[in-house]
Design a protein around this motif. Sequence first.
Motif, PDB file in Angstrom:
ATOM      1  N   SER A   1      43.268  43.389  32.754  1.00  0.00           N
ATOM      2  CA  SER A   1      43.290  44.515  33.278  1.00  0.00           C
ATOM      3  C   SER A   1      42.520  45.706  32.571  1.00  0.00           C
ATOM      4  O   SER A   1      42.667  45.953  31.320  1.00  0.00           O
ATOM      5  N   ARG A   2      41.567  46.111  33.352  1.00  0.00           N
ATOM      6  CA  ARG A   2      40.464  47.189  32.856  1.00  0.00           C
ATOM      7  C   ARG A   2      40.272  47.863  34.084  1.00  0.00           C
ATOM      8  O   ARG A   2      40.086  47.442  34.919  1.00  0.00           O
ATOM      9  N   LEU A   3      40.051  49.207  33.704  1.00  0.00           N
ATOM     10  CA  LEU A   3      39.379  49.909  34.696  1.00  0.00           C
ATOM     11  C   LEU A   3      37.713  49.834  34.628  1.00  0.00           C
ATOM     12  O   LEU A   3      37.201  50.139  33.835  1.00  0.00           O
ATOM     13  N   LYS A   4      37.390  49.155  35.626  1.00  0.00           N
ATOM     14  CA  LYS A   4      35.972  48.917  35.805  1.00  0.00           C
ATOM     15  C   LYS A   4      35.157  50.073  36.269  1.00  0.00           C
ATOM     16  O   LYS A   4      35.687  50.831  37.182  1.00  0.00           O
TER      17      LYS A   4
ATOM     18  N   ASP B   1      35.692  50.265  40.131  1.00  0.00           N
ATOM     19  CA  ASP B   1      36.821  50.955  40.506  1.00  0.00           C
ATOM     20  C   ASP B   1      36.982  52.445  40.345  1.00  0.00           C
ATOM     21  O   ASP B   1      37.802  52.914  41.287  1.00  0.00           O
TER      22      ASP B   1
ATOM     23  N   LEU C   1      45.100  55.798  40.677  1.00  0.00           N
ATOM     24  CA  LEU C   1      44.403  54.750  40.458  1.00  0.00           C
ATOM     25  C   LEU C   1      44.563  54.030  39.051  1.00  0.00           C
ATOM     26  O   LEU C   1      44.533  52.787  39.241  1.00  0.00           O
TER      27      LEU C   1
ATOM     28  N   ASN D   1      47.646  51.563  39.994  1.00  0.00           N
ATOM     29  CA  ASN D   1      47.304  50.622  40.827  1.00  0.00           C
ATOM     30  C   ASN D   1      46.553  49.529  39.993  1.00  0.00           C
ATOM     31  O   ASN D   1      46.729  48.310  39.939  1.00  0.00           O
ATOM     32  N   LYS D   2      45.872  49.889  38.802  1.00  0.00           N
ATOM     33  CA  LYS D   2      44.987  49.046  38.078  1.00  0.00           C
ATOM     34  C   LYS D   2      45.959  48.432  37.093  1.00  0.00           C
ATOM     35  O   LYS D   2      45.687  47.079  36.598  1.00  0.00           O
ATOM     36  N   PHE D   3      46.785  49.272  36.353  1.00  0.00           N
ATOM     37  CA  PHE D   3      47.502  48.703  35.215  1.00  0.00           C
ATOM     38  C   PHE D   3      48.892  48.615  35.367  1.00  0.00           C
ATOM     39  O   PHE D   3      49.498  47.882  34.579  1.00  0.00           O
TER      40      PHE D   3
ATOM     41  N   SER E   1      40.363  55.908  30.225  1.00  0.00           N
ATOM     42  CA  SER E   1      40.635  54.626  30.157  1.00  0.00           C
ATOM     43  C   SER E   1      40.688  54.296  28.597  1.00  0.00           C
ATOM     44  O   SER E   1      41.610  53.329  28.143  1.00  0.00           O
TER      45      SER E   1
END
Length: 192
Positions: A15-18, A21, A35, A38-40, A83
Amino acid sequence: MDNHKELINRLHLDSRLKLEDIPDLDLYMDQVIQLFENKFSASKRREDEKVLTKTMINNYAKGKLFFPVENKKYSKEHLIMISLIYQMKGALSISDVQLTLERLNQKITGEEFDIKPVYESVLKLSKANAARMNNLMADHLQEVDTEVEQLNDPEKDYLEKLLLIETFTEMSNLYRKSAEKLVDDLMDGKEE
């Protein structure tokens, strides 16, 4: 514990914000929160936890953990900084996070500096760390299993969890202390 892969999967180490993304347009605070949620959300400990809140973002802004926003919109660079804050705040104090990111904020606002390659390096290291964690987890589980077998106690499941919790917290403390020493080095360099 019979299956370390199950525990690894529950950690959601990927789980990382790329960068892909993050949209190319600036976002309002509610969109930023959505955002991150949703990602984490899969990596939350409890369902009712919030990944990121308006209060958190406002506190990060007041604490100068990231450079000022314009027109209440957050740029790609802001999202990268948030992030980084999100990842660091679990181990470091907010003042240590602020000190760590202070120079990066100055570079972003004062120079022609592209944070994206630095963030790509963070993501690459994160991926390597997740793989390393998988191997370390297997080693820790094997060591704990050996110790529990030698204890010859009927409550093996409990003792295994106890020893794993102690092992993981000790490793976490060692890494946190190492990070704090590096933050201290940043502070010492700042005072010179």
